[in-house]
Design a protein around this motif. Structure first.
Motif, short mmCIF file in Angstrom:
data_model
loop_
_atom_site.label_atom_id
_atom_site.label_comp_id
_atom_site.label_asym_id
_atom_site.label_seq_id
_atom_site.Cartn_x
_atom_site.Cartn_y
_atom_site.Cartn_z
N ILE A 199 0.88 -1.18 0.00
CA ILE A 199 0.00 0.00 0.00
C ILE A 199 0.91 1.23 0.00
O ILE A 199 1.71 1.41 0.91
CB ILE A 199 -0.93 0.03 1.23
N MET A 200 0.80 2.01 -1.07
CA MET A 200 1.68 3.19 -1.21
C MET A 200 0.85 4.45 -1.17
O MET A 200 -0.36 4.42 -1.37
CB MET A 200 2.37 3.16 -2.57
N GLY A 201 1.55 5.55 -1.02
CA GLY A 201 0.87 6.84 -1.08
C GLY A 201 1.60 7.85 -0.25
O GLY A 201 2.42 7.49 0.60
N LYS B 275 -2.95 5.19 4.33
CA LYS B 275 -2.48 3.82 4.11
C LYS B 275 -2.32 3.05 5.42
O LYS B 275 -2.79 1.91 5.52
CB LYS B 275 -1.20 3.78 3.26
N SER B 276 -1.71 3.69 6.42
CA SER B 276 -1.59 3.00 7.72
C SER B 276 -2.97 2.81 8.35
O SER B 276 -3.22 1.78 8.97
CB SER B 276 -0.72 3.81 8.67
N THR B 277 -3.82 3.81 8.19
CA THR B 277 -5.16 3.72 8.76
C THR B 277 -5.90 2.51 8.19
O THR B 277 -6.56 1.76 8.92
CB THR B 277 -5.93 5.01 8.46
N LEU B 278 -5.78 2.32 6.88
CA LEU B 278 -6.42 1.18 6.23
C LEU B 278 -5.86 -0.13 6.80
O LEU B 278 -6.60 -1.04 7.16
CB LEU B 278 -6.19 1.25 4.71
N VAL C 241 -2.36 -14.02 7.69
CA VAL C 241 -1.98 -12.76 7.06
C VAL C 241 -1.01 -12.04 7.98
O VAL C 241 -1.16 -12.09 9.20
CB VAL C 241 -3.23 -11.86 6.84
N ILE C 242 -0.01 -11.40 7.40
CA ILE C 242 0.89 -10.57 8.21
C ILE C 242 0.78 -9.15 7.69
O ILE C 242 0.96 -8.88 6.50
CB ILE C 242 2.34 -11.05 8.11
N LEU C 243 0.45 -8.25 8.62
CA LEU C 243 0.32 -6.84 8.27
C LEU C 243 1.60 -6.14 8.71
O LEU C 243 2.02 -6.30 9.85
CB LEU C 243 -0.88 -6.22 8.99
N LEU C 244 2.21 -5.39 7.81
CA LEU C 244 3.43 -4.68 8.20
C LEU C 244 3.27 -3.20 7.91
O LEU C 244 2.92 -2.82 6.79
CB LEU C 244 4.65 -5.23 7.44
N LEU D 146 1.69 -4.88 3.13
CA LEU D 146 2.80 -4.04 3.56
C LEU D 146 2.49 -2.58 3.24
O LEU D 146 2.16 -2.25 2.10
CB LEU D 146 4.04 -4.50 2.78
N VAL D 147 2.57 -1.73 4.24
CA VAL D 147 2.46 -0.30 3.99
C VAL D 147 3.87 0.24 3.79
O VAL D 147 4.76 -0.08 4.57
CB VAL D 147 1.79 0.43 5.17
N THR D 148 4.08 1.00 2.75
CA THR D 148 5.41 1.56 2.56
C THR D 148 5.31 2.93 1.91
O THR D 148 4.42 3.20 1.12
CB THR D 148 6.30 0.62 1.72
#
Lengths: 292, 259
Positions: free
Chosen positions: B43-45, B51-54, B176-179, B209-211
Motif C-alpha cells: 500500500i503506497m501513497g 495507508k496506515s489507517t487502512l 496474514v501478516i500486516l506490516l 505491507l504499507v510503505t
C-alpha cells in the motif's frame, strides 16, 4: 583596525561569561549548602550516641536520662520503639496507598481527556497540597474516633496513606505515559486480552518507574510528624498492635525536643532518620537512572 | 466502480466499502478491494493518505481509540472480521510495526513465544522450543541468536529486533501478516534482509505491507495499491502499475511529482 577591535570585544565577552558563570555556580552551591550543613551538624552532634543499642533498645525514661547526664555518661536506651512504629505505619500506609494509587494512575493514563479522570487528576493534585496536619485531623475524625476508639498505629497509617496516594497516582500515570504506545499495540496485536496487556506488559515494563515513585513517596511520609501527633500519639515501648498508640522516629524527635533531659537524643535520632530517608532517595535515583 | 482497481479471484481478504474517520475527518474513503493469497501487497501513497489507517483497520487496532469510527465490511476467508473476537482475529492476522518493539522485559526466547506466554496458554517446553526455533529460522535469525536466547530482546540491533518482531508475529501461525512501514527505521542492509525475508514468507503467508518507499514496493510486491487523500486511486499488479499507471495521480506520484 577592525580585527583589533573584535579581539578586544571578544576578550571582554569572555570575561563577562566567566563572571556570570561564577555567579551561577555560587548560587547553585548555595542551594545545596543547607543539606550539607544539616548532615554535617547531625553527624558532629549525633554520632556519639549512635550505636547498636540505640537501634534495638527502647527510649529511656526522663529519670534515667537525667541520672546519666548528671554522672556525665551517655544517655542509655535507644529508639527501637520509634523505628518499629515507623516501619509498621509506613508499611501499612504503603499497603493501602500502593494498590489504590496504581489502579487510579492506570485509569488516568487509559482515559485521557475525559471529565472524570481530569477531575480525579486535579483533586489528586489538590490533595498533594493539603497540609499534613489536616490529613492527621481527618484520620483522627475517621479512624481514632470511630474505628479504633483511641489513638492507634492504624490511624497514623491512614493519614500517611492519604499523603502517599497522590504521589503514587501521578508517578504511575507519568511512568505509563513514557512507555511507547507501540508496545501496548504489539501485545494487543498478538491477540492478548486488554487486562493481560496491562498486567503482563505495561506493569513489568514500567516496574522500575513505579518502584521509584513508591520509594520517593515512602521517603516523603517517613519523616512526617504532624499527622502522627493527632493519630498515633506515641508510645514508650515497642507496640505491634495496630489498634494501640504507637511511636515513630519523628514523634520521638519531637518528644526529645520537649524534654530538657533527653534533648541530646534529637541529634542521633535525626541522623538515623536522615540516613534511612536519604538511602531510599539514593536507591530510587539509582533505579531511575538504570532504566534510561 | 473504479476501473483502475483490478478484481482478485478468490481473495483471502475482501474489503468492501470501508471508510474510517478520526472524529469527523475522513481518513479512508469507501475502499473496496481484494487481497490475493500468498502474495505481497504493497500500500503506497504520500503521508496522510490513509495507508496506515487502512492497514490498522484489518486487525481492528482502531478499536483502541474511541474517536475512530469504521464502517463497511472486511472478510477474512469469507468470515466477517467485525464479528470475530479480536483475540481470534489478531491471531490470524499478525502485525509488525514501524519501529521494532520487542517487549523490553522479556528475553529473545520469551519474545517469540510472547503470544502464548501473555495469553497464559500452557504448552510443553518441547513444543515451545520447536515454535521458537521454527519462527526464528523463518526470519533467518536463528543462527544469529541461538546462543543468546536468554538475553533481552532489546539487546539486538534494530534490524535483528525487527526480525524478532516478525518471528513473534509468526509464532501463532497467522494467515496474514500486516506490516506498517517495517523498514523505515532501519539501515539499508537490514532493510534488504527484511525484504528478502518477506519474499520468502509469502510461500506460507499473505503479506500486506504499507510503505512510503516506492522502490521497495517495486522490489518485493506482487500487487500494489496507490492511495491518495483517503481514496484508493489504483490497484493492480505492481509491474503493470509501475510501467503503465492508469491514473494521472499515480503517474505523478511514481515519477516523483509529489509525495
Amino acid at each position: 583596525m577592525n580585527a583589533l577591535n573584535e579581539t578586544d570585544n571578544t576578550r571582554s565577552r569572555i570575561l563577562k561569561d566567566k563572571i556570570v558563570l561564577g555567579i551561577v555556580i555560587f548560587f547553585s552551591l548555595l542551594t545545596i549548602s543547607p543539606i550539607v550543613l544539616i548532615i554535617g551538624k547531625l553527624i558532629a552532634k549525633g554520632y556519639k550516641q549512635l550505636s547498636f543499642g540505640f537501634i534495638v533498645e527502647n527510649t529511656p525514661s526522663t529519670f534515667e536520662a537525667m541520672t546519666a547526664i548528671s554522672n556525665h555518661e551517655t544517655i542509655p536506651g535507644g529508639i527501637a520503639n520509634g523505628l518499629v512504629g515507623t516501619l509498621l505505619m509506613v508499611a501499612m500506609a504503603a499497603a493501602i496507598a500502593i494498590p489504590v494509587g496504581i489502579i487510579a494512575g492506570i485509569y488516568l493514563y487509559e482515559t485521557p481527556g475525559k471529565f472524570l479522570p481530569n477531575l480525579i487528576r486535579n483533586v489528586s493534585d489538590i490533595l498533594q497540597g493539603v497540609p499534613s496536619i489536616v490529613l492527621g485531623l481527618i484520620s483522627y475524625m475517621w479512624v481514632v474516633k470511630h474505628v479504633t476508639n483511641g489513638f492507634s498505629a492504624l490511624a497514623g497509617s491512614v493519614s500517611l496513606a492519604i499523603m502517599m496516594l497522590p504521589m503514587i497516582v501521578r508517578s504511575t500515570e507519568e511512568t505509563f505515559k513514557m512507555i511507547p504506545q507501540s508496545l501496548k499495540e504489539a501485545a494487543l496485536a498478538l491477540g492478548v486480552p486488554y487486562y493481560k496487556v496491562i498486567l503482563k506488559v505495561m506493569i513489568p515494563t514500567g516496574f522500575s518507574g513505579l518502584l521509584t515513585g513508591i520509594l520517593l513517596a515512602i521517603g516523603r511520609v517517613m519523616g512526617e510528624t504532624a499527622p502522627l501527633m493527632l493519630t498515633a500519639l506515641g508510645s514508650s515501648v515497642i507496640n505491634l498492635n495496630i489498634a494501640k498508640p504507637t511511636s515513630a522516629v519523628p514523634l520521638l524527635i519531637w518528644e526529645f525536643y520537649n524534654d530538657p533531659n533527653m534533648v541530646d537524643l534529637i541529634w542521633s535520632s535525626s541522623l538515623l532518620l536522615m540516613i534511612i530517608v536519604l538511602s531510599l532517595n539514593v536507591i530510587s535515583k539509582q533505579i531511575a537512572a538504570g532504566r534510561k | 466502480m473504479n476501473p483502475n482497481i483490478v478484481t482478485i479471484k478468490d481473495p483471502i481478504l475482501t474489503i468492501e466499502d470501508l471508510s474510517i474517520a478520526y472524529d469527523k475527518k475522513v481518513a479512508v474513503k469507501n475502499v473496496t478491494v481484494g487481497i490475493k493469497k500468498n502474495s505481497v501487497t504493497a500500500i503506497m501513497g504520500p503521508s496522510g493518505c490513509g495507508k496506515s489507517t487502512l492497514l490498522r483497520a484489518l486487525n481492528r487496532m482502531h478499536e483502541l481509540y474511541e474517536n475512530i469510527t469504521t464502517t463497511g465490511s472486511v472478510r477474512l476467508n469469507d468470515e466477517d472480521i467485525f464479528k470475530m473476537s479480536t483475540i481470534r482475529l489478531r491471531r490470524k492476522m499478525g502485525m509488525v510495526f514501524q519501529r521494532p518493539n520487542p517487549f523490553p522485559t522479556m528475553s529473545i526466547y520469551e519474545n517469540v513465544i510472547a503470544g502464548y506466554k501473555l495469553n497464559g496458554n500452557s504448552i510443553k517446553k518441547k513444543e515451545k522450543d520447536e515454535i521458537v526455533e521454527r519462527s526464528l529460522r523463518d526470519v533467518a535469525l536463528w543462527d544469529e541468536v541461538k546462543d543468546s536466547l536468554n538475553k533481552k530482546g532489546t539487546f539486538l540491533s534494530g534490524g535483528q529486533q525487527q526480525r524478532l518482531c516478525i518471528a513473534r508475529a509468526l509464532a501463532f501461525g497467522p494467515e496474514v501478516i500486516l506490516l506498517d512501514e517495517p523498514t523505515s527505521a532501519l539501515d539499508p542492509i537490514a532493510t534488504s534482509k527484511i525484504e528478502d525475508l518477506l519474499i520468502k514468507l509469502k510461500e506460507h503467508y499473505t503479506i500486506v505491507l504499507v510503505t512510503h518507499n516506492m522502490s521497495q514496493a517495486a522490489r518485493i510486491s506482487d500487487y500494489s495499491m496507490f492511495m491518495y487523500l483517503g481514496e484508493l486511486v489504483e490497484y493492480g499488479k505492481t509491474k503493470n502499475m509501475f510501467t503503465n499507471p492508469q491514473d494521472k495521480r499515480t503517474e505523478e506520484y511514481l515519477t516523483g511529482k509529489f509525495g
